[in-house]
Design a protein around this motif. Sequence first.
Motif, mmCIF file in Angstrom:
data_model
loop_
_atom_site.group_PDB
_atom_site.id
_atom_site.type_symbol
_atom_site.label_atom_id
_atom_site.label_comp_id
_atom_site.label_asym_id
_atom_site.label_seq_id
_atom_site.Cartn_x
_atom_site.Cartn_y
_atom_site.Cartn_z
ATOM 1 N N TYR A 2 -6.484 11.185 -34.911
ATOM 2 C CA TYR A 2 -6.319 12.534 -35.450
ATOM 3 C C TYR A 2 -5.084 12.588 -36.333
ATOM 4 O O TYR A 2 -4.062 12.024 -36.003
ATOM 5 C CB TYR A 2 -6.095 13.525 -34.312
ATOM 6 C CG TYR A 2 -7.245 13.688 -33.376
ATOM 7 C CD1 TYR A 2 -8.355 14.428 -33.751
ATOM 8 C CD2 TYR A 2 -7.214 13.132 -32.112
ATOM 9 C CE1 TYR A 2 -9.420 14.587 -32.877
ATOM 10 C CE2 TYR A 2 -8.269 13.289 -31.234
ATOM 11 C CZ TYR A 2 -9.369 14.035 -31.619
ATOM 12 O OH TYR A 2 -10.409 14.206 -30.749
ATOM 13 N N THR A 3 -5.153 13.304 -37.421
ATOM 14 C CA THR A 3 -3.945 13.478 -38.213
ATOM 15 C C THR A 3 -3.767 14.949 -38.534
ATOM 16 O O THR A 3 -3.111 15.305 -39.497
ATOM 17 C CB THR A 3 -4.041 12.695 -39.531
ATOM 18 O OG1 THR A 3 -5.289 13.050 -40.139
ATOM 19 C CG2 THR A 3 -3.988 11.206 -39.314
ATOM 20 N N ARG A 4 -4.387 15.802 -37.727
ATOM 21 C CA ARG A 4 -4.302 17.235 -38.010
ATOM 22 C C ARG A 4 -3.300 17.929 -37.097
ATOM 23 O O ARG A 4 -3.394 19.128 -36.844
ATOM 24 C CB ARG A 4 -5.681 17.882 -37.883
ATOM 25 C CG ARG A 4 -6.721 17.322 -38.850
ATOM 26 C CD ARG A 4 -6.419 17.646 -40.305
ATOM 27 N NE ARG A 4 -6.387 19.090 -40.526
ATOM 28 C CZ ARG A 4 -5.750 19.665 -41.552
ATOM 29 N NH1 ARG A 4 -5.074 18.940 -42.413
ATOM 30 N NH2 ARG A 4 -5.784 20.973 -41.698
ATOM 31 N N THR A 8 4.288 14.827 -36.163
ATOM 32 C CA THR A 8 3.946 13.450 -36.529
ATOM 33 C C THR A 8 5.187 12.581 -36.307
ATOM 34 O O THR A 8 6.249 13.097 -35.949
ATOM 35 C CB THR A 8 3.519 13.362 -38.009
ATOM 36 O OG1 THR A 8 4.546 13.993 -38.801
ATOM 37 C CG2 THR A 8 2.195 14.075 -38.259
ATOM 38 N N ASN A 44 7.361 12.608 -32.258
ATOM 39 C CA ASN A 44 6.068 12.578 -31.579
ATOM 40 C C ASN A 44 6.225 11.963 -30.183
ATOM 41 O O ASN A 44 7.310 11.503 -29.817
ATOM 42 C CB ASN A 44 4.990 11.887 -32.420
ATOM 43 C CG ASN A 44 5.210 10.395 -32.573
ATOM 44 O OD1 ASN A 44 6.038 9.787 -31.878
ATOM 45 N ND2 ASN A 44 4.464 9.795 -33.481
ATOM 46 N N GLU A 276 -0.186 17.167 -31.577
ATOM 47 C CA GLU A 276 -0.388 15.937 -32.351
ATOM 48 C C GLU A 276 -1.864 15.690 -32.647
ATOM 49 O O GLU A 276 -2.235 14.636 -33.140
ATOM 50 C CB GLU A 276 0.188 14.733 -31.583
ATOM 51 C CG GLU A 276 1.697 14.719 -31.560
ATOM 52 C CD GLU A 276 2.279 13.535 -30.800
ATOM 53 O OE1 GLU A 276 1.829 12.390 -31.039
ATOM 54 O OE2 GLU A 276 3.156 13.752 -29.950
ATOM 55 N N ASP A 278 -4.704 18.634 -33.437
ATOM 56 C CA ASP A 278 -5.400 19.481 -34.409
ATOM 57 C C ASP A 278 -4.772 20.863 -34.559
ATOM 58 O O ASP A 278 -5.446 21.826 -34.912
ATOM 59 C CB ASP A 278 -6.878 19.635 -34.002
ATOM 60 C CG ASP A 278 -7.030 20.120 -32.560
ATOM 61 O OD1 ASP A 278 -6.008 20.409 -31.899
ATOM 62 O OD2 ASP A 278 -8.175 20.224 -32.082
#
Length: 319
Positions: A2-4, A8, A44, A276, A278
């Motif tokens: 996931y990168t939403r 980060t 993170n 981390e 969405d």
Amino acid sequence: QYTRGTVTAFAPFDARADAEALRKAMKGLGTDEETVLTILTTRNNAQRQEIASAFKTLFGRDLVDDLKSELTGKLETLMVSLMRPAYIFDAHALKHAIKGAGTNEKVLTEILASRTPAEVQNIKQVYQQEYEANLEDKITGETSGHFQRLLVVLLQANRDPDVGVDEALVEQDAQVLFRAGELKWGTDEEKFITILGTRSVSHLRRVFDKYMTISGFQIEETIDRETSGDLEKLLLAVVKCIRSVPAYFAETLFYSMKGAGTDDDTLIRVMVSRSEVDLLDIRREFRKNFAKSLYQMIQKDTSGDYRKALLLLCGGDDD
């Protein structure tokens, strides 16, 4: 995968420098809360684990123990939650939901309806390692009836993989649900449990459309009419997560702050567990569905350092 997320990997990252800054912030009289919350909300989870390890190496102290002794209330809960790796965080939340007198069905529903099959497998594994107990046994010991059965189905984490949709099966499932609910005197809950608990996400989205065509109702309306209590809440959560996990969490956050008093446990749990994953998508759905931004609602509903930390996790306004 996931990168939403709003959180980060922080760069340039220096675990020792962060550990030293945290020790300084908590040493002696009084605590510099701002430093603590700024560091922990902007790194993170993997980085927080490195900081904790550097903290122990440099000072021979446990970072989480220090946070617990230096902070209080909601800020303490939030910071300690941020220090738990994702699967440990979920396992811990589930353990507390079934511990002692009374079960917190809301937590069981939220976590088991929203996590992917792979995530559920990991949570079960971590639960076994951390607590030397079988999660399914613990949950069946504390729940009953159709609610328990759907939880057990979800715990099997055997949802069909998303590989193409068979329209004939879509039609069949939609008809089965229609006959099990609207067309039946009483409800055949088992059919709802099996279909909603085991079919693939893309298949079920088509089933919901087909169901609407056949019955003239959204599946949610039928569940609302045909079931009640914890089973109804769990079925609705499963349907909402099949449609859109971010929309489900946007709604969960909205209701945790709406009206008098805030459900801080839910607010913290969702903000931490989705930060981390969405949270950017959740923010977008929130703005779309509730005509205000998540950031504004947190600002209005919380206060002090706790508010500062939540706003940092939120990662910005959408207005």
